[in-house]
Write an enzyme that holds these catalytic residues in place. Sequence first.
Site, PDB file in Angstrom:
ATOM      1  N   GLU A 149      48.305 -33.545   0.843  1.00  0.00           N
ATOM      2  CA  GLU A 149      47.820 -32.103   0.785  1.00  0.00           C
ATOM      3  C   GLU A 149      48.965 -30.934   0.041  1.00  0.00           C
ATOM      4  O   GLU A 149      49.410 -30.180   0.571  1.00  0.00           O
ATOM      5  CB  GLU A 149      47.918 -31.430   2.274  1.00  0.00           C
ATOM      6  CG  GLU A 149      46.630 -32.305   3.078  1.00  0.00           C
ATOM      7  CD  GLU A 149      46.427 -31.913   4.534  1.00  0.00           C
ATOM      8  OE1 GLU A 149      45.566 -32.093   4.895  1.00  0.00           O
ATOM      9  OE2 GLU A 149      47.449 -31.397   5.065  1.00  0.00           O
ATOM     10  N   GLU A 305      40.561 -37.788   5.048  1.00  0.00           N
ATOM     11  CA  GLU A 305      40.664 -37.228   6.263  1.00  0.00           C
ATOM     12  C   GLU A 305      39.769 -36.754   6.876  1.00  0.00           C
ATOM     13  O   GLU A 305      39.029 -35.545   6.416  1.00  0.00           O
ATOM     14  CB  GLU A 305      42.116 -36.493   6.551  1.00  0.00           C
ATOM     15  CG  GLU A 305      43.218 -36.964   6.158  1.00  0.00           C
ATOM     16  CD  GLU A 305      44.508 -36.149   6.478  1.00  0.00           C
ATOM     17  OE1 GLU A 305      44.461 -35.191   7.181  1.00  0.00           O
ATOM     18  OE2 GLU A 305      45.675 -36.317   5.755  1.00  0.00           O
TER      19      GLU A 305
END
Length: 668
Positions: A149, A305
């Site tokens: 991320e 995710e």
Amino acid sequence: MEKVFQQILYGGDYNPNQWPKEIWTEDMRFFRDAHINSVTINVFSWAKIQPAEDTYNFDELDEIIEMLSRENYNIVLATSTAAVPAWMAKKYPEVMRTDYEGRHHKFGQRQNACPNSLVYQKFARRMAEKLAERYGSNKHVVCWHVNNEYGGECFCENCEKAFRVWLKQKYKTLEALNQAWNLEFWGHTIYDWDEIVLPNALSEELGPNKTAFAGISIDYRRFNSDSLLENFKMERDAIRRFDANTPITTNLMGTYKNLDYFKWAKEMDIVSWDNYPAYNTPWSLVAMSHDLMRGLKGRPFMLMEQTPSQTNWQPYNSLKKPGQMRAQSYQSLAHGADTIQFFQLRRSVGGCEKFHGAVIEHVGTKNTRVFREVAQLGKELAALGDQFLGAENPAQVGIIFDWDNYWALEYTSGPSQDLKYVDQIHQYYSYFYKRNIPVDIIPVDADFSRYKAVVAPVLYMVKDGMQEALETYVKNGGTLVTGFMSGLVDQSDNIHLGGYPGPLRKMAGIWVEEIDALAPEQTNTLKFTDGTTSTCNLLCDIIHLEGATSLADYTSNFYAGSPAVTKHEFGRGNTFYVGTQLPEEALAKVLDQVVNAAHVSPVIDEATELEVTCRTIGQRRYYFIINLTDRTLPLPKEFEGKTDLLSGNLLSAAEHLSPYDVLLVREE
């Protein structure tokens, strides 16, 4: 389209290093019962693997990978470089970031390294190399997951020096830079490259999203995105020294503002992203984010995710209702995902994510609703096999999404603080979503000729080449939709002189004289040519016709009688211009005309509140039919007599879908 994986990857983030080894054995049994076939490991293990500058210890990771390989799991192997070890921050404090307020940070949190720190780069590159050298030949490693991320910004001296180098490469001369940033304004002329300072709270910026000089602030956004991208490329290239073939990715975050994902996607083998809608996120916005991630490369993506049930970091962390996770997973697959992965597989004991949902809850048994739902979905995905992996999502409509426009529009000083880029894109996307008209989210340099209609809301920044590409598209028979706050500035946020909408003026057949801003409590009214009326709000362009025809005129305020919505025939195509923010019904009235003019067709002809999406591979079509409403809805007639692949049932005329029900129909 060639498939990347041999099966739908089903699993998620797994942290056995946080648990004693007897738990590992238990996990293997749990995973088998849930039909999990993949695990993402080593996301935050840098400190464990490298406890000191010249010390590496792979013993535990060796055990984990040996266990997973023995159990025949697909491994998504992360490089663990998203959080620096404490020893590094202590010995080399320059690796830590300096924030927007000018404060240099100490050790803590994650995404905490300065991307332009040579020390960080050296150690991150070395870690990626060592991992690839050690595990790159393992056939169970099916994907590399670089960092995690990527995001945030740094405003340290390293970044300031690197920014000056980046600017020299872009502008070549100070004269060109001064002109691009319009530094005659307020007497800010730069006479030496070393006079350039980063735009933050200590210099040009008036707040986190406000600036006195948009030119430098937008360039800093570009530079920061490029700096982090260089970090990704550095680790990718380090892996490629030892592993030439395994796909390499990093997990993106939908419409995340700070990084130009279209530029990033060019450097990634496959796009992956993390999907965390809130309790009140519209399903259309979730679908739009999937379509954006698919559009980054025009290929299927990885859902890296999602939570099996609840998040821990949103203001209100509601549980997913029974069936919701399954429906949301199939929505991901419908819009182009070839994997379904969770964060996380087992709930942490401590830390800020200990209440984040997981496949294995703190109770430590399989006797939970969440585990049963995960196991049900896993069984269904295993039965589906690889039959639609790599399938395409054909679309006749392209919606332009551009990070330069995202940054520039929200930096602009006026006309309204309520003007938000993603909201504007979503208003248009919602129309097509509710009618089951497939959409590609496309960059400004896309091949527009692939689409019957191209929609470009708030195309505020028109960069070099865009005018010519759009004019060619419309002249050749395309249908373009644009509107207020479009065609106003160049790549440095300087106005295109000669009247709004600048480079779009000729193909739109209008001239915008002024832009009125309405406060939240204010509205105007307008009337369509067929006599129907509507309100409008936010912004109102005061339009003069230059060849276009009016589809609706304002009926209030001092500009009553002037056009609000227009259509212009240009070459063999049409340009629609929406000069104000319309409510849903009125915008639909305009877009109905767009769809008719462009001969755009939905996935199925029958109107339905169900989401119906189609993926194709060869001559096969896969229809995902999902009820994301809170009501029971009838099956569209087109699917009567067809077989649901998930249940094996023959679908009848009496078939109804309860909330979160999913059907999957294959047609040859």
